[in-house]
Design an enzyme around this catalytic site. Structure first.
Site, PDB file in Angstrom:
ATOM      1  N   ASN A   9      70.366  42.784 126.484  1.00  0.00           N
ATOM      2  CA  ASN A   9      70.628  43.908 125.581  1.00  0.00           C
ATOM      3  C   ASN A   9      70.886  43.295 124.203  1.00  0.00           C
ATOM      4  O   ASN A   9      71.973  42.784 123.950  1.00  0.00           O
ATOM      5  CB  ASN A   9      71.850  44.685 126.086  1.00  0.00           C
ATOM      6  CG  ASN A   9      72.306  45.752 125.108  1.00  0.00           C
ATOM      7  OD1 ASN A   9      71.607  46.053 124.138  1.00  0.00           O
ATOM      8  ND2 ASN A   9      73.477  46.313 125.350  1.00  0.00           N
ATOM      9  N   TRP A  10      69.865  43.342 123.347  1.00  0.00           N
ATOM     10  CA  TRP A  10      70.004  42.678 122.038  1.00  0.00           C
ATOM     11  C   TRP A  10      70.932  43.443 121.108  1.00  0.00           C
ATOM     12  O   TRP A  10      71.302  42.937 120.063  1.00  0.00           O
ATOM     13  CB  TRP A  10      68.623  42.532 121.380  1.00  0.00           C
ATOM     14  CG  TRP A  10      67.669  41.624 122.101  1.00  0.00           C
ATOM     15  CD1 TRP A  10      67.878  40.967 123.288  1.00  0.00           C
ATOM     16  CD2 TRP A  10      66.347  41.252 121.664  1.00  0.00           C
ATOM     17  NE1 TRP A  10      66.769  40.213 123.619  1.00  0.00           N
ATOM     18  CE2 TRP A  10      65.810  40.378 122.642  1.00  0.00           C
ATOM     19  CE3 TRP A  10      65.560  41.577 120.557  1.00  0.00           C
ATOM     20  CZ2 TRP A  10      64.523  39.825 122.530  1.00  0.00           C
ATOM     21  CZ3 TRP A  10      64.291  41.025 120.454  1.00  0.00           C
ATOM     22  CH2 TRP A  10      63.783  40.154 121.422  1.00  0.00           C
ATOM     23  N   LYS A  11      71.279  44.663 121.435  1.00  0.00           N
ATOM     24  CA  LYS A  11      72.093  45.517 120.549  1.00  0.00           C
ATOM     25  C   LYS A  11      71.425  45.571 119.168  1.00  0.00           C
ATOM     26  O   LYS A  11      70.206  45.507 119.075  1.00  0.00           O
ATOM     27  CB  LYS A  11      73.546  45.024 120.516  1.00  0.00           C
ATOM     28  CG  LYS A  11      74.106  44.879 121.942  1.00  0.00           C
ATOM     29  CD  LYS A  11      75.586  44.716 121.996  1.00  0.00           C
ATOM     30  CE  LYS A  11      76.016  44.605 123.458  1.00  0.00           C
ATOM     31  NZ  LYS A  11      77.452  44.516 123.625  1.00  0.00           N
ATOM     32  N   HIS A  95      75.543  53.259 127.536  1.00  0.00           N
ATOM     33  CA  HIS A  95      76.278  52.030 127.222  1.00  0.00           C
ATOM     34  C   HIS A  95      77.636  52.414 126.629  1.00  0.00           C
ATOM     35  O   HIS A  95      77.741  53.398 125.891  1.00  0.00           O
ATOM     36  CB  HIS A  95      75.479  51.168 126.233  1.00  0.00           C
ATOM     37  CG  HIS A  95      76.087  49.814 126.059  1.00  0.00           C
ATOM     38  ND1 HIS A  95      77.169  49.605 125.234  1.00  0.00           N
ATOM     39  CD2 HIS A  95      75.805  48.621 126.640  1.00  0.00           C
ATOM     40  CE1 HIS A  95      77.518  48.328 125.311  1.00  0.00           C
ATOM     41  NE2 HIS A  95      76.702  47.705 126.150  1.00  0.00           N
ATOM     42  N   GLU A  97      79.279  51.345 124.235  1.00  0.00           N
ATOM     43  CA  GLU A  97      79.311  51.452 122.762  1.00  0.00           C
ATOM     44  C   GLU A  97      78.795  52.822 122.317  1.00  0.00           C
ATOM     45  O   GLU A  97      79.263  53.375 121.333  1.00  0.00           O
ATOM     46  CB  GLU A  97      78.507  50.298 122.137  1.00  0.00           C
ATOM     47  CG  GLU A  97      79.271  48.982 122.259  1.00  0.00           C
ATOM     48  CD  GLU A  97      78.432  47.722 122.280  1.00  0.00           C
ATOM     49  OE1 GLU A  97      77.234  47.780 121.927  1.00  0.00           O
ATOM     50  OE2 GLU A  97      78.976  46.671 122.667  1.00  0.00           O
ATOM     51  N   GLU A 167      79.902  47.681 133.631  1.00  0.00           N
ATOM     52  CA  GLU A 167      80.317  46.921 132.457  1.00  0.00           C
ATOM     53  C   GLU A 167      81.756  47.288 132.091  1.00  0.00           C
ATOM     54  O   GLU A 167      81.988  48.280 131.382  1.00  0.00           O
ATOM     55  CB  GLU A 167      79.409  47.231 131.266  1.00  0.00           C
ATOM     56  CG  GLU A 167      77.954  46.868 131.496  1.00  0.00           C
ATOM     57  CD  GLU A 167      77.241  46.543 130.191  1.00  0.00           C
ATOM     58  OE1 GLU A 167      76.768  45.413 130.064  1.00  0.00           O
ATOM     59  OE2 GLU A 167      77.213  47.392 129.302  1.00  0.00           O
ATOM     60  N   GLY A 173      81.657  41.539 125.009  1.00  0.00           N
ATOM     61  CA  GLY A 173      81.733  40.861 123.718  1.00  0.00           C
ATOM     62  C   GLY A 173      83.085  40.225 123.439  1.00  0.00           C
ATOM     63  O   GLY A 173      83.368  39.842 122.312  1.00  0.00           O
ATOM     64  N   SER A 212      80.285  39.662 128.895  1.00  0.00           N
ATOM     65  CA  SER A 212      80.469  38.219 128.667  1.00  0.00           C
ATOM     66  C   SER A 212      79.871  37.356 129.781  1.00  0.00           C
ATOM     67  O   SER A 212      80.451  36.335 130.159  1.00  0.00           O
ATOM     68  CB  SER A 212      81.945  37.880 128.440  1.00  0.00           C
ATOM     69  OG  SER A 212      82.445  38.602 127.323  1.00  0.00           O
ATOM     70  N   GLY A 234      75.551  39.114 124.153  1.00  0.00           N
ATOM     71  CA  GLY A 234      75.583  37.910 123.317  1.00  0.00           C
ATOM     72  C   GLY A 234      74.674  36.796 123.810  1.00  0.00           C
ATOM     73  O   GLY A 234      73.912  36.203 123.027  1.00  0.00           O
TER      74      GLY A 234
HETATM   75  P1  PGA Z   1      78.150  40.901 126.200  1.00  0.00           P
HETATM   76  O1  PGA Z   1      77.557  42.392 126.187  1.00  0.00           O
HETATM   77  O2  PGA Z   1      77.334  40.102 127.183  1.00  0.00           O
HETATM   78  O3  PGA Z   1      77.988  40.407 124.780  1.00  0.00           O
HETATM   79  O4  PGA Z   1      79.582  40.997 126.612  1.00  0.00           O
HETATM   80  C1  PGA Z   1      77.138  43.029 127.365  1.00  0.00           C
HETATM   81  C2  PGA Z   1      76.701  44.436 127.066  1.00  0.00           C
HETATM   82  O5  PGA Z   1      77.358  45.121 126.267  1.00  0.00           O
HETATM   83  O6  PGA Z   1      75.680  44.927 127.602  1.00  0.00           O
END
Ligand code: PGA
Length: 252
Positions: A9-11, A95, A97, A167, A173, A212, A234
């Site tokens: 997931n590149w966000k 997600h 976010e 998640e 993150g 993470s 990340g």
């Molecule tokens: P992260 O993000 O690996 O940077 O913790 C995971 C995600 O939000 O899909």
């Protein structure tokens, strides 16, 4: 046996030049072995160009979000059929976010899940609790509500063509990963919740862990019986970091 899915997931990261280097690194370094698949989810703006870069590889393409509407006067939105049209196979829905920063309720997420499937996309449904919810002992209730909204809207049969990603919000993150045991306990809970509707189908659903995940903690997480891959933020932005997780998923 369930396959592993190693999903990046590149966000909101990337650039035309940077994506080219990242994708070519991933394609060139794809680990030998079987039993796993890789997926990248770039921002909307780069879906078409990344689709071109992935041609000839067996790495799948996905989007990070989708509209619940099909077409029409929805300025700024992207429909499921458009994603399909530019080569997406998967789309992330719900997600944390998007739930926290863009007001996506369980009902909106369920509508997006249904719309995505309607266009032939495989939704990756994200569920997970915040730190406050975990500390209050409500993790399972929160996840049940997130799952049940989709079960109510789509029915258990829809999970034949979907992926779930657990998640924990406190692990995203932050560098704080759930321990393999903490993650496994929630994955098992999710599978049991689905099994309450259809035991056989529940045994086939891929449940990814996200939060993470990195090359060094991936073997422990992927070694748990109900963890079927990762949704990686990340560590999906550097080819070697992403490939290290794929290597942990590859079987001889
Ligand atoms: P992260 O993000 O690996 O940077 O913790 C995971 C995600 O939000 O899909």
């Amino acid at each position: 046996m369930r396959e592993f899915l190693v999903a990046g997931n590149w966000k909101m990261n990337g650039s035309a030049a940077g994506n080219e280097a990242l994708v070519s690194g991933i394609v060139k370094g794809t680990p030998d072995g079987v039993g796993y698949r890789m997926l990248v989810c770039p921002p909307f703006a780069y879906l078409s160009s990344v689709a071109g870069l992935l041609k000839g590889s067996n790495i799948a393409l996905g989007a990070q979000n989708v509209s619940q509407f099909d077409s029409g006067a929805y300025t700024g939105e992207i429909s499921p059929s458009m994603l399909k049209d530019v080569g997406c196979e998967f789309v992330i829905v719900g997600h944390s976010e998007r739930r926290a920063m863009f007001g996506e309720s369980n009902e909106i997420v369920a509508a997006k899940f249904v719309a995505a499937q309607g266009a032939g996309l495989l939704p990756i449904l994200c569920v997970g609790e915040t730190l406050e919810q975990r500390e209050a002992g409500t993790t399972e209730q929160v996840i049940d509500a997130q799952l049940d909204a989709v079960l109510d809207a789509a029915g258990i049969g829809a999970f034949e063509q979907a992926v779930i990603a657990y998640e924990p919000v406190w692990a995203i993150g932050t560098g704080k990963t759930a321990t393999p045991e903490q993650a496994q306990a929630v994955h098992l809970h999710i599978r049991k919740r689905l099994a309450g509707h259809d035991g056989e189908l529940a045994g086939r659903v891929q449940i990814l862990y996200g939060g993470s995940m990195k090359g060094d903690n991936a073997p422990g997480l992927l070694g748990m019986p109900d963890i079927d891959g990762g949704l990686i933020g990340g560590a999906s932005l550097k080819a070697n970091d992403f490939l290290a997780i794929a290597a942990a998923a590859a079987r001889d």
